[in-house]
Design a protein around this motif. Structure first.
Motif, mmCIF file in Angstrom:
data_model
loop_
_atom_site.group_PDB
_atom_site.id
_atom_site.type_symbol
_atom_site.label_atom_id
_atom_site.label_comp_id
_atom_site.label_asym_id
_atom_site.label_seq_id
_atom_site.Cartn_x
_atom_site.Cartn_y
_atom_site.Cartn_z
ATOM 1 N N TYR A 34 0.628 -1.079 0.135
ATOM 2 C CA TYR A 34 0.017 -0.184 0.264
ATOM 3 C C TYR A 34 0.654 1.361 -0.026
ATOM 4 O O TYR A 34 0.654 2.173 -0.784
ATOM 5 C CB TYR A 34 -0.891 -0.071 1.239
ATOM 6 N N LEU A 35 2.070 1.352 0.664
ATOM 7 C CA LEU A 35 2.733 2.186 0.988
ATOM 8 C C LEU A 35 3.367 2.512 -0.464
ATOM 9 O O LEU A 35 3.875 3.879 -1.071
ATOM 10 C CB LEU A 35 3.750 2.035 1.879
ATOM 11 N N ILE A 36 3.922 1.283 -1.143
ATOM 12 C CA ILE A 36 4.570 1.539 -2.340
ATOM 13 C C ILE A 36 3.766 2.163 -3.285
ATOM 14 O O ILE A 36 4.113 2.808 -4.399
ATOM 15 C CB ILE A 36 5.467 0.298 -2.742
ATOM 16 N N ASP A 37 2.601 1.627 -3.714
ATOM 17 C CA ASP A 37 1.555 2.109 -4.472
ATOM 18 C C ASP A 37 1.350 3.644 -4.376
ATOM 19 O O ASP A 37 1.376 4.344 -5.187
ATOM 20 C CB ASP A 37 0.262 1.525 -4.247
ATOM 21 N N LEU A 38 1.168 4.362 -3.044
ATOM 22 C CA LEU A 38 0.992 5.458 -2.768
ATOM 23 C C LEU A 38 2.136 6.424 -3.243
ATOM 24 O O LEU A 38 1.885 7.305 -3.773
ATOM 25 C CB LEU A 38 0.563 5.841 -1.264
ATOM 26 N N LEU A 39 3.241 5.885 -3.033
ATOM 27 C CA LEU A 39 4.529 6.521 -3.297
ATOM 28 C C LEU A 39 4.629 6.555 -4.900
ATOM 29 O O LEU A 39 4.970 7.714 -5.587
ATOM 30 C CB LEU A 39 5.701 5.980 -2.942
ATOM 31 N N THR A 40 4.381 5.390 -5.436
ATOM 32 C CA THR A 40 4.359 5.358 -7.015
ATOM 33 C C THR A 40 3.477 6.564 -7.405
ATOM 34 O O THR A 40 3.798 7.495 -8.595
ATOM 35 C CB THR A 40 3.838 4.001 -7.553
ATOM 36 N N LYS A 41 2.289 6.771 -7.029
ATOM 37 C CA LYS A 41 1.326 7.604 -7.576
ATOM 38 C C LYS A 41 1.848 9.119 -7.178
ATOM 39 O O LYS A 41 1.866 10.220 -8.032
ATOM 40 C CB LYS A 41 0.118 7.661 -6.889
ATOM 41 N N GLN A 42 2.548 9.357 -6.125
ATOM 42 C CA GLN A 42 2.983 10.687 -5.702
ATOM 43 C C GLN A 42 4.172 10.971 -6.714
ATOM 44 O O GLN A 42 4.198 12.308 -7.075
ATOM 45 C CB GLN A 42 3.642 10.661 -4.365
ATOM 46 N N LEU A 43 5.123 10.036 -7.095
ATOM 47 C CA LEU A 43 6.206 10.378 -7.786
ATOM 48 C C LEU A 43 5.799 10.619 -9.305
ATOM 49 O O LEU A 43 6.854 11.060 -10.082
ATOM 50 C CB LEU A 43 7.355 9.283 -7.580
ATOM 51 N N GLY A 44 4.871 10.110 -9.764
ATOM 52 C CA GLY A 44 4.439 10.338 -11.178
ATOM 53 C C GLY A 44 5.395 9.711 -12.065
ATOM 54 O O GLY A 44 5.383 8.542 -12.216
ATOM 55 N N PRO A 45 6.242 10.679 -13.225
ATOM 56 C CA PRO A 45 7.127 10.161 -13.966
ATOM 57 C C PRO A 45 8.344 9.451 -13.615
ATOM 58 O O PRO A 45 8.761 8.751 -14.264
ATOM 59 C CB PRO A 45 7.063 11.267 -14.934
ATOM 60 N N ILE A 46 8.508 9.683 -12.402
ATOM 61 C CA ILE A 46 9.823 9.295 -11.983
ATOM 62 C C ILE A 46 9.594 7.525 -11.439
ATOM 63 O O ILE A 46 8.741 7.073 -11.232
ATOM 64 C CB ILE A 46 10.164 9.871 -10.472
ATOM 65 N N GLU A 47 10.737 7.022 -12.220
ATOM 66 C CA GLU A 47 10.658 5.510 -12.144
ATOM 67 C C GLU A 47 10.811 5.131 -10.662
ATOM 68 O O GLU A 47 11.815 5.476 -9.985
ATOM 69 C CB GLU A 47 11.659 4.911 -13.245
ATOM 70 N N LEU A 48 10.035 4.107 -10.228
ATOM 71 C CA LEU A 48 10.255 3.637 -9.017
ATOM 72 C C LEU A 48 10.448 2.145 -8.832
ATOM 73 O O LEU A 48 9.602 1.306 -9.643
ATOM 74 C CB LEU A 48 9.070 3.952 -8.011
ATOM 75 N N ALA A 49 11.750 1.442 -8.280
ATOM 76 C CA ALA A 49 11.724 0.006 -8.343
ATOM 77 C C ALA A 49 12.609 -0.346 -7.115
ATOM 78 O O ALA A 49 13.208 0.381 -6.306
ATOM 79 C CB ALA A 49 12.550 -0.368 -9.635
ATOM 80 N N SER A 50 12.782 -1.695 -6.965
ATOM 81 C CA SER A 50 13.326 -2.165 -5.593
ATOM 82 C C SER A 50 15.007 -2.334 -6.076
ATOM 83 O O SER A 50 15.485 -2.293 -7.273
ATOM 84 C CB SER A 50 13.007 -3.547 -5.363
ATOM 85 N N THR A 51 15.779 -2.274 -4.973
ATOM 86 C CA THR A 51 17.194 -2.344 -5.299
ATOM 87 C C THR A 51 17.463 -3.800 -6.005
ATOM 88 O O THR A 51 18.632 -3.933 -6.393
ATOM 89 C CB THR A 51 18.017 -1.855 -4.110
ATOM 90 N N GLU A 52 16.697 -4.352 -5.767
ATOM 91 C CA GLU A 52 16.909 -5.777 -6.429
ATOM 92 C C GLU A 52 16.945 -5.622 -7.939
ATOM 93 O O GLU A 52 17.956 -6.755 -8.532
ATOM 94 C CB GLU A 52 15.545 -6.760 -6.210
ATOM 95 N N ASN A 53 16.501 -4.687 -8.475
ATOM 96 C CA ASN A 53 16.566 -4.353 -9.954
ATOM 97 C C ASN A 53 18.111 -4.155 -10.357
ATOM 98 O O ASN A 53 18.686 -3.924 -11.558
ATOM 99 C CB ASN A 53 15.805 -3.318 -10.408
ATOM 100 N N LEU A 54 18.791 -3.595 -9.208
ATOM 101 C CA LEU A 54 20.312 -3.142 -9.296
ATOM 102 C C LEU A 54 21.234 -4.329 -8.909
ATOM 103 O O LEU A 54 22.553 -3.967 -8.631
ATOM 104 C CB LEU A 54 20.628 -2.093 -8.646
ATOM 105 N N GLY A 55 20.615 -5.340 -8.584
ATOM 106 C CA GLY A 55 21.505 -6.834 -7.998
ATOM 107 C C GLY A 55 21.794 -6.732 -6.434
ATOM 108 O O GLY A 55 22.385 -7.766 -6.295
ATOM 109 N N LEU A 56 21.072 -6.079 -5.862
ATOM 110 C CA LEU A 56 21.106 -6.155 -4.188
ATOM 111 C C LEU A 56 19.808 -6.289 -3.611
ATOM 112 O O LEU A 56 18.854 -5.166 -3.773
ATOM 113 C CB LEU A 56 21.919 -5.394 -3.686
ATOM 114 N N HIS A 57 19.323 -7.562 -2.895
ATOM 115 C CA HIS A 57 18.057 -7.602 -2.436
ATOM 116 C C HIS A 57 17.805 -6.474 -1.332
ATOM 117 O O HIS A 57 18.824 -5.999 -0.540
ATOM 118 C CB HIS A 57 17.991 -8.876 -1.721
ATOM 119 N N PRO A 58 16.525 -5.544 -1.379
ATOM 120 C CA PRO A 58 16.444 -4.798 -0.578
ATOM 121 C C PRO A 58 16.516 -4.911 0.998
ATOM 122 O O PRO A 58 16.561 -3.734 1.626
ATOM 123 C CB PRO A 58 15.099 -4.272 -1.038
ATOM 124 N N ASP A 59 16.295 -6.267 1.438
ATOM 125 C CA ASP A 59 16.327 -6.427 2.706
ATOM 126 C C ASP A 59 17.832 -6.404 3.249
ATOM 127 O O ASP A 59 18.212 -6.177 4.762
ATOM 128 C CB ASP A 59 15.892 -7.707 3.080
#
Length: 369
Positions: A303-328
């Motif tokens: 829910y928080l990530i969905d809200l943040l995605t809407k707030q950021l609009g065109p800015i791309e939002l993804a997990s650091t897993e996309n950069l090769g390191l698990h977010p945890d």
């Protein structure tokens, strides 16, 4: 040749220890193994009480200091056992400790982490690097955030302006301009999970709102949200850092009369607060940002990530897993890296992030032999 380090991180949620084993050989970063050591309920309760009340007896503080060191030693030994790695092959443990007080903007700036590093070094027979924050504070810095130097080393891109967002109890940003000539900046945006977790604990009797499911079914209370967002911290320019000493349920209750509100609606509003304060921080202080990569426990709050995605609009939002390191495991990995920097006598802070007068060595080295 492999350079093995262990990183230990326990954040402002006071829930447990993230431990990771990493290979930091030249030009390489590899996450080899991980484990999580939860705090017993008694320890979590003591920490929550200590952070909220900011008072205790010296004997109770000493006992808690020792108990946390025992738990961190247990995490290290579990990690070594699961990875089948001999302790003698570990260069050092990067040990953040548990923050119980962080007050960077007083006449005498201070930050206190407990969990005795002497005991950890003695119990594991591995060198320990700890007390990372206070040397930065000794040269007029805020001692936080400290992970931006690691973010720069791992996540910088030459073709995109990036931000790394860690949503722990407190949320913090690292701003990584694509042009290396531009300064890296970073700061705490305000509450991440801390208010959500505390309110959920009070009304749902669980330590966190799993996936934000409870918050997702409520209504945002706009008058409350605006009252909270009006707090001076959110408009204050960086460098800045904060903690649960400031953002807690007492802060919330001072802002608004909550007794007449539905608890679920308050939870929904707190999720909007986290999302909007983070988004506003990016828009106001890093308007050129093109990509945001998220790590920390908040990445699991859909829910928080969905809200943040809407707030950021065109800015791309993804997990650091996309950069090769698990977010945890980003923050624990960062303290392993900071330990390596200390042993190599490289500065660990970024003055443009913390406000320090200069770059300095971070951390003290503890050895049992």
């Amino acid at each position: 040749m492999d350079e093995l380090y262990i990183g230990l991180m326990s954040g402002t949620s006071n829930d447990g220890i993230d431990a990771c084993l990493v290979n930091l050989s030249p030009q390489q970063f590899e996450l080899l193994d991980t484990c999580y050591q939860p705090y017993p309920e008694e320890i979590k309760t003591q920490l929550d009480k200590l952070v909220s009340e900011q008072t205790t007896s010296l004997s109770a503080l000493s006992a808690l200091d020792h108990s946390l060191a025992v738990l961190n030693a247990l995490a290290v030994n579990k990690l070594l056992q699961s990875s089948n790695v001999n302790k003698n092959s570990i260069s050092a443990i990067g040990y953040h400790g548990q923050t119980i007080h962080h007050e960077p903007k007083t006449e005498i700036a201070n930050s206190i982490q407990i969990g005795d590093p002497n005991f950890l070094a003695a119990r594991t027979q591995i060198p320990v690097v700890a007390d990372f924050r206070r040397m930065d504070m000794a040269v007029a810095g805020q001692g936080a955030p400290l992970v931006p130097a690691f973010h720069r080393s791992q996540f910088h891109a030459e073709n995109k302006n990036r931000a790394i967002l860690n949503i722990g109890g407190i949320a913090n940003l690292t701003i990584l301009p694509m042009k290396k000539a531009e300064a890296v900046t970073g700061f705490d945006t305000g509450p991440g999970n801390t208010l959500l977790n505390e309110w959920n604990q009070r009304h749902q009797h669980s330590s966190f709102d799993d996936g934000g499911q409870w918050a997702a079914k409520g209504q945002c209370l706009e008058p409350l949200l605006q009252k909270l967002l009006d707090d001076d911290y959110f408009s204050k320019p960086p460098p800045k850092s904060t903690g649960r000493e400031y953002f807690n349920l007492s802060w919330l209750e001072q802002k608004f009369e909550l007794k007449t509100q539905k608890p679920q609606d308050v939870q929904t509003t707190l999720a909007h607060l986290s999302a909007q304060s983070i988004a506003k921080a990016i828009v106001n202080f890093a308007p050129s940002t093109q990509q945001v990569f998220v790590c920390g426990g908040g990445v699991h709050n859909k829910y928080l990530i969905d809200l943040l995605t809407k707030q950021l609009g065109p800015i791309e939002l993804a997990s650091t897993e996309n950069l090769g390191l698990h977010p945890d495991w980003v923050e624990a990995s960062a303290f392993a890296w900071l330990a390596q920097q200390r042993l190599a006598e490289n500065a660990g802070n970024i003055a443009s992030v913390t406000g320090a007068s200069k770059a300095v060595l971070l951390g003290a080295i503890y050895k049992s032999s």
